[in-house]
Design an enzyme around this catalytic site. Structure first.
Site, PDB file in Angstrom:
ATOM      1  N   HIS A 165       0.834  -1.200   0.000  1.00 46.17           N
ATOM      2  CA  HIS A 165       0.000   0.000   0.000  1.00 46.17           C
ATOM      3  C   HIS A 165       0.869   1.252   0.000  1.00 46.17           C
ATOM      4  O   HIS A 165       1.914   1.298   0.669  1.00 46.17           O
ATOM      5  CB  HIS A 165      -0.926   0.010   1.220  1.00 46.17           C
ATOM      6  CG  HIS A 165      -2.062   0.980   1.092  1.00 46.17           C
ATOM      7  ND1 HIS A 165      -2.009   2.245   1.609  1.00 46.17           N
ATOM      8  CD2 HIS A 165      -3.269   0.865   0.467  1.00 46.17           C
ATOM      9  CE1 HIS A 165      -3.144   2.882   1.333  1.00 46.17           C
ATOM     10  NE2 HIS A 165      -3.921   2.068   0.637  1.00 46.17           N
ATOM     11  N   HIS A 166       0.445   2.250  -0.762  1.00 47.25           N
ATOM     12  CA  HIS A 166       1.273   3.443  -0.959  1.00 47.25           C
ATOM     13  C   HIS A 166       1.476   4.236   0.324  1.00 47.25           C
ATOM     14  O   HIS A 166       2.383   5.074   0.417  1.00 47.25           O
ATOM     15  CB  HIS A 166       0.647   4.343  -2.028  1.00 47.25           C
ATOM     16  CG  HIS A 166       1.660   4.998  -2.924  1.00 47.25           C
ATOM     17  ND1 HIS A 166       2.819   5.553  -2.447  1.00 47.25           N
ATOM     18  CD2 HIS A 166       1.683   5.189  -4.271  1.00 47.25           C
ATOM     19  CE1 HIS A 166       3.515   6.062  -3.452  1.00 47.25           C
ATOM     20  NE2 HIS A 166       2.855   5.852  -4.561  1.00 47.25           N
TER      21      HIS A 166
END
Length: 521
Positions: free
Chosen positions: A181-182
């Site tokens: 996840h960013h």
């Protein structure tokens, strides 16, 4: 999750993508309350549990910015899952982000915190069942990633996973796919972290080496004939130029937030594009060809050439699309077309591979997190008689952007909006700016020598992402003497991504031929 080639994947930790990633609301990790309280008494988790997500990381939990980073690693040998799991425990899992939940703060719902938890690798390392009689392994891999982009990781566990696919494709014997996840960090930091888990194949103890920008040598005898005076004049002129460029760039940022939008073009997605799955395709070209062009043109960088061939490829694609998909030799590009790429730049310097390796091996501290600023990069879409003009124009654009503090200024603006008005307003501002541009372009430098991922020699490295609010994202990644050109596209906007990828590769060949024909190499 199934593809038409037929496979069954372990569904642990996978959920269909929704319009937003709503974090769980809990005070504790997956451990029992008694265990957590005992750890706090012993001082083991107190500092980590109270650590908040940075404002930029928090933005990546907004519905329109729910992004995942993908790293596709092609290996030259079969991947052995037990070896990978054993090594993950004393490398990647040493980083606290990969063993922490992202939890909504009970007192302030707009804030989130990192909460340590136990990691079950069986839920994070996914090994799909494969059909040995499939028709096209390359198509299977492409569909697998496409189907992966329809899902999100279950929020009750750390938001990362690793897919190991022992499938021989046209480019590799097996493929590993990291999905992170960013909110964990920007692409450059995450890539550095993954590289810190690798070693050189010819020296298993040596970390990968990444080319560093060479500093220009200072001219000797500058003090002679008034050299000091002219150096001071040049310094003041440069500072004035940077200030002027920054003012113009900030004005364009506000104009984009208020009204300025890219003109309609075949690459610009419709509203809601962020929620569509992504088709990720890539090609591998010779880095030597890129260097040949660079060396043939004055003061040109590899980044200039990569940007130039991308401009040329997009121009070819748009010209064909606007001409009814016909190669008629005419200029069909709309007049006064405005097409910009939005670069999300982490203004915090990415931690080096050595620092990250020390962190995992020696529990050393390292600065980490998303400090994201915006850079609006204009693309010149045109049909040119001289192919080298694409590179010259690219160099001019990039040189202009280098003489600006745009990323720092826009980060400050968004950060101020977040502190004054909250996450919703800051998220809306960021999304508005991004959605009014057409695409994203990124170029990252990789290792110069062959590396192995836990003993598995790597053939190629292709990073990308999904969940972004634009229909096209282009990543350019170097590795050894190769360069991967990776496209992440929304097929509702770009139905033929392979053609677009081919246009960029063919543009490289045209520019290289122009260099050779003129004897510039």
């Amino acid at each position: 999750m199934e593809s038409r080639d037929g496979f069954r994947s372990r569904k642990q930790g996978l959920k269909p993508r929704k319009q937003g990633l709503k974090p769980i609301e809990t005070r504790r990790s997956a451990k029992s309350t008694e265990e957590t309280e005992e750890n706090e008494i012993n001082g083991e988790t107190r500092g980590e549990e109270l650590e908040p997500l940075s404002p930029s990381s928090r933005l990546y939990h907004e519905p329109t910015f729910n992004m995942y980073v993908i790293a596709i690693m092609g290996c030259k040998t079969r991947i052995y899952p037990d070896v990978v799991k054993a090594n993950l425990g004393h490398t990647l899992l040493k980083h606290p982000r990969f063993t922490s939940l992202q939890v909504v703060d009970d007192k302030n719902k707009d804030e989130m915190r990192w909460v340590p938890t136990e990691v079950d690798l069986e839920k994070h390392v996914i090994i799909p069942d494969l059909d040995p009689n499939m028709d096209s392994p390359d198509k299977f891999l492409e569909d697998y990633i496409y189907n992966l982009s329809k899902t999100q990781i279950d929020k009750s566990q750390p938001l990362w996973d690793l897919h190991l696919i022992n499938l021989r494709t046209s480019q590799a014997e097996a493929v590993g796919i990291f999905r992170i996840h960013h909110s964990f960090g920007d692409g450059a930091s995450l890539l550095s972290l993954l590289l810190a888990c690798t070693r050189q194949t010819n020296d298993p103890q040596a970390l990968p080496t990444v080319p560093m920008k060479k500093k220009k040598k200072k001219e000797e005898n500058m003090d002679d004939h008034g050299g000091t005076f002219w150096r001071i004049v040049f310094m003041f002129w440069y500072v004035f130029q940077v200030l002027c460029n920054t003012v113009v760039d900030v004005f364009m940022f506000f104009a984009t937030a208020l009204f300025l939008e890219d003109t309609p073009n075949p690459l610009k997605g419709a509203p809601g594009s962020a929620f569509n799955p992504r088709r990720i395709v890539f090609r591998t070209v010779s880095l030597d060809d890129i260097k040949l062009i660079k060396n043939a043109m004055d003061n040109t960088t590899i980044n200039d050439v990569a940007f130039g061939i991308t401009q040329a490829g997009l121009s070819r694609y748009i010209n064909r699309t606007c001409g009814g998909n016909k190669e008629d030799g005419n200029n069909n590009i709309p007049k006064k077309i405005r097409l910009r790429s939005n670069l999300l730049v982490n203004i915090r310097p990415a931690p080096g591979i050595k620092a990250l390796a020390d962190m995992m091996e020696k529990d050393a501290e390292v600065k980490w997190g998303n400090w994201i600023g915006f850079v609006l990069l204009p693309f010149t879409i045109a049909i040119r008689d001289d192919p080298l003009d694409y590179v010259r124009n690219a160099k001019a654009i990039i040189d202009r952007k280098k003489s600006s503090l745009e990323a720092i200024a826009t980060f400050t603006i968004v950060d101020l909006a977040l502190k004054l008005f909250g996450i919703k307003v800051a998220g809306a501002l960021s999304h508005t700016v991004v959605s009014r541009t057409s695409m994203c372009f990124s170029n990252m430098v990789g290792p110069m020598e062959e590396i192995g991922f836990y003993g598995h020699p790597m053939e190629f490295l292709a990073p990308s992402s999904y969940g972004q609010p634009y229909a096209l994202m282009i990543n350019v990644q170097s590795y050894m003497n190769k360069m991967s050109i990776v496209l992440s596209v929304d097929e509702e906007t770009i139905p033929n991504p392979h053609q677009l990828c081919d246009d960029i590769v063919e543009s490289l060949q045209l520019i290289k031929d122009a260099v050779l024909t003129r004897g510039l190499a």
